[in-house]
Motif scaffolding. Structure first.
Motif, PDB file in Angstrom:
ATOM      1  N   LEU A  75       0.802  -1.218   0.000  1.00  0.00           N
ATOM      2  CA  LEU A  75       0.000   0.000   0.000  1.00  0.00           C
ATOM      3  C   LEU A  75       0.834   1.268   0.000  1.00  0.00           C
ATOM      4  N   GLY A  76       2.101   1.167   0.376  1.00  0.00           N
ATOM      5  CA  GLY A  76       2.954   2.353   0.383  1.00  0.00           C
ATOM      6  C   GLY A  76       4.049   2.240   1.418  1.00  0.00           C
ATOM      7  N   HIS A  77       4.638   3.380   1.721  1.00  0.00           N
ATOM      8  CA  HIS A  77       5.754   3.447   2.658  1.00  0.00           C
ATOM      9  C   HIS A  77       5.422   4.471   3.738  1.00  0.00           C
ATOM     10  N   GLY A  78       5.651   4.112   4.979  1.00  0.00           N
ATOM     11  CA  GLY A  78       5.378   5.009   6.095  1.00  0.00           C
ATOM     12  C   GLY A  78       6.471   4.928   7.128  1.00  0.00           C
ATOM     13  N   ILE A  79       6.638   5.994   7.887  1.00  0.00           N
ATOM     14  CA  ILE A  79       7.649   6.042   8.938  1.00  0.00           C
ATOM     15  C   ILE A  79       6.990   6.574  10.210  1.00  0.00           C
ATOM     16  N   GLY A  80       7.545   6.178  11.345  1.00  0.00           N
ATOM     17  CA  GLY A  80       7.015   6.619  12.627  1.00  0.00           C
ATOM     18  C   GLY A  80       8.136   6.757  13.634  1.00  0.00           C
ATOM     19  N   ALA A  81       7.983   7.706  14.543  1.00  0.00           N
ATOM     20  CA  ALA A  81       8.954   7.934  15.612  1.00  0.00           C
ATOM     21  C   ALA A  81       8.206   8.430  16.838  1.00  0.00           C
ATOM     22  N   VAL A  82       8.762   8.148  18.000  1.00  0.00           N
ATOM     23  CA  VAL A  82       8.156   8.550  19.259  1.00  0.00           C
ATOM     24  C   VAL A  82       9.231   9.157  20.142  1.00  0.00           C
ATOM     25  N   LEU A  83       9.001  10.383  20.600  1.00  0.00           N
ATOM     26  CA  LEU A  83       9.885  11.035  21.563  1.00  0.00           C
ATOM     27  C   LEU A  83       9.277  10.879  22.956  1.00  0.00           C
ATOM     28  N   VAL A  84      10.088  10.463  23.901  1.00  0.00           N
ATOM     29  CA  VAL A  84       9.629  10.245  25.276  1.00  0.00           C
ATOM     30  C   VAL A  84      10.452  11.146  26.195  1.00  0.00           C
ATOM     31  N   SER A  85       9.774  12.019  26.917  1.00  0.00           N
ATOM     32  CA  SER A  85      10.441  12.957  27.812  1.00  0.00           C
ATOM     33  C   SER A  85      10.894  12.242  29.077  1.00  0.00           C
ATOM     34  N   ASN A 104      15.290  -0.434   4.397  1.00  0.00           N
ATOM     35  CA  ASN A 104      16.386   0.241   5.083  1.00  0.00           C
ATOM     36  C   ASN A 104      16.308   1.757   4.909  1.00  0.00           C
ATOM     37  N   ILE A 105      15.902   2.199   3.723  1.00  0.00           N
ATOM     38  CA  ILE A 105      15.734   3.642   3.509  1.00  0.00           C
ATOM     39  C   ILE A 105      14.626   4.181   4.392  1.00  0.00           C
ATOM     40  N   ALA A 106      13.531   3.434   4.513  1.00  0.00           N
ATOM     41  CA  ALA A 106      12.441   3.864   5.394  1.00  0.00           C
ATOM     42  C   ALA A 106      12.911   3.952   6.843  1.00  0.00           C
ATOM     43  N   GLU A 107      13.762   3.036   7.261  1.00  0.00           N
ATOM     44  CA  GLU A 107      14.280   3.090   8.627  1.00  0.00           C
ATOM     45  C   GLU A 107      15.140   4.335   8.835  1.00  0.00           C
ATOM     46  N   TYR A 108      15.984   4.650   7.870  1.00  0.00           N
ATOM     47  CA  TYR A 108      16.812   5.859   7.964  1.00  0.00           C
ATOM     48  C   TYR A 108      15.940   7.115   7.972  1.00  0.00           C
ATOM     49  N   GLU A 109      14.912   7.137   7.131  1.00  0.00           N
ATOM     50  CA  GLU A 109      14.016   8.299   7.095  1.00  0.00           C
ATOM     51  C   GLU A 109      13.324   8.498   8.445  1.00  0.00           C
TER      52      GLU A 109
END
Length: 306
Positions: A75-85, A104-109
């Motif tokens: 379906l496509g390419h997606g990236i996610g990240a979470v910042l925890v204080s 691997n490119i998605a992981e770097y992005e």
């Protein structure tokens, strides 16, 4: 062991089993040599004027944590990240990639998106966690970057790392990266146009089912038991009641008891339950679920009044 003996049979090696040593023999040996290497104790403390070596919070207490993940599917390419204080607050980030890329490119992005978000927040100490061993070990310099498509990504990460006072990269299993993985999967499956603005996700935690606080609005400002109370006190029916409605009211009122101005309903076990209006019902529900009345069993007794 038999295999090792065959492989080493060409050498002149003799195998002997280890003999047991009694504990008393070791103690006697140590006691006999106690005076040979004696060194007197030193009771002086040269730095006795020092009262404290370090004060303040450690870098571990001040550090933020960041986890990232990338997803590529049909379906496509997606990236996610979470910042925890340091206080435990979570700040999710997600984006969809509308260009061709590998896993691997998605992981770097995803990693770069999280690092840039941390720089915007002026975070100085950051711990980065990812479930891609290749990306983590390449960023740390443990593995060589051989794919030409990843060289520029590795260089960009190295430039972003210079913006931090201290940053470390850690690898951890995919099972522990559930939130970042969910954000990346959501972005890869959800198609949005360029003009659409989607705010960050807000996750709430509900301790009780939704129907516990669902109370119907009372018509004409009267409680739900108004017609029953009027019939028991004054033998009066509603103005527009027909014969069928009157028979229903007479049948229902048989299960109610009036004590002064308070109306009670008989339960199956003959327990009397006080009838309350919507305002008082909301107040009781709020007090019960906030734990004002102690144990949950006490809360059930108060709920019984409804």
């Amino acid at each position: 062991m038999a295999r090792l003996q065959i492989l080493l049979s060409e050498y002149d090696i003799v195998y002997e089993s280890q003999k047991s040593i009694k504990g008393s023999a070791i103690a006697d040996f140590l006691a006999s040599r106690a005076m040979e290497e004696y060194e007197p104790l030193r009771f002086d403390f040269p730095d006795e004027y020092l009262m404290c070596i370090f004060e303040g919070e450690s870098s571990k207490d001040q550090s933020w944590k960041m986890s990232f993940d990338g997803a590529s599917n049909a379906l496509g390419h997606g990236i996610g990240a979470v910042l925890v204080s340091p206080e435990g607050n979570h700040y999710p980030l997600t984006a969809r990639l509308n260009f061709f890329c590998t896993n691997n490119i998605a992981e770097y992005e995803a990693c770069i998106m999280g690092l840039r978000a941390a720089i915007e927040r002026k975070i100085e100490i950051l711990e980065v966690y990812g479930d891609s061993a290749l990306v983590i070990y390449q960023i740390r310099g443990d593995w060589e970057v051989r794919d030409s498509k990843l060289v520029k990504y590795r260089y960009l990460v190295a430039e972003l790392v210079k913006e931090f006072k201290e940053v470390t990269f850690h690898y951890f299993p995919k099972e522990e990266n559930q939130l970042a993985n969910a954000l990346a999967t959501l972005a890869s499956m959800f198609k949005a146009n360029r003009e659409t603005e989607i705010m960050p996700l807000q996750m709430s935690i509900y301790e009780v089912p939704a129907h516990c606080f669902s109370i119907e609005k009372e018509s004409y400002g009267r409680p739900w038991f108004h017609d029953i109370l009027e019939y028991i006190k004054n033998q009066r029916y509603p103005e527009q009641a027909n014969e069928n409605d009157k028979r229903t009211i007479r049948r229902i009122t048989a299960g109610f008891v009036l004590d002064g101005d308070i109306l009670y309903k008989r339960g199956k076990d003959q327990m009397l339950l006080r009838c309350v209006d919507a305002v008082e019902a909301r107040k009781i529900l709020k007090e019960v679920h906030e734990g004002i009345f102690g144990t949950h069993a006490m809360g059930l007794l108060w709920l019984g009044r409804l």
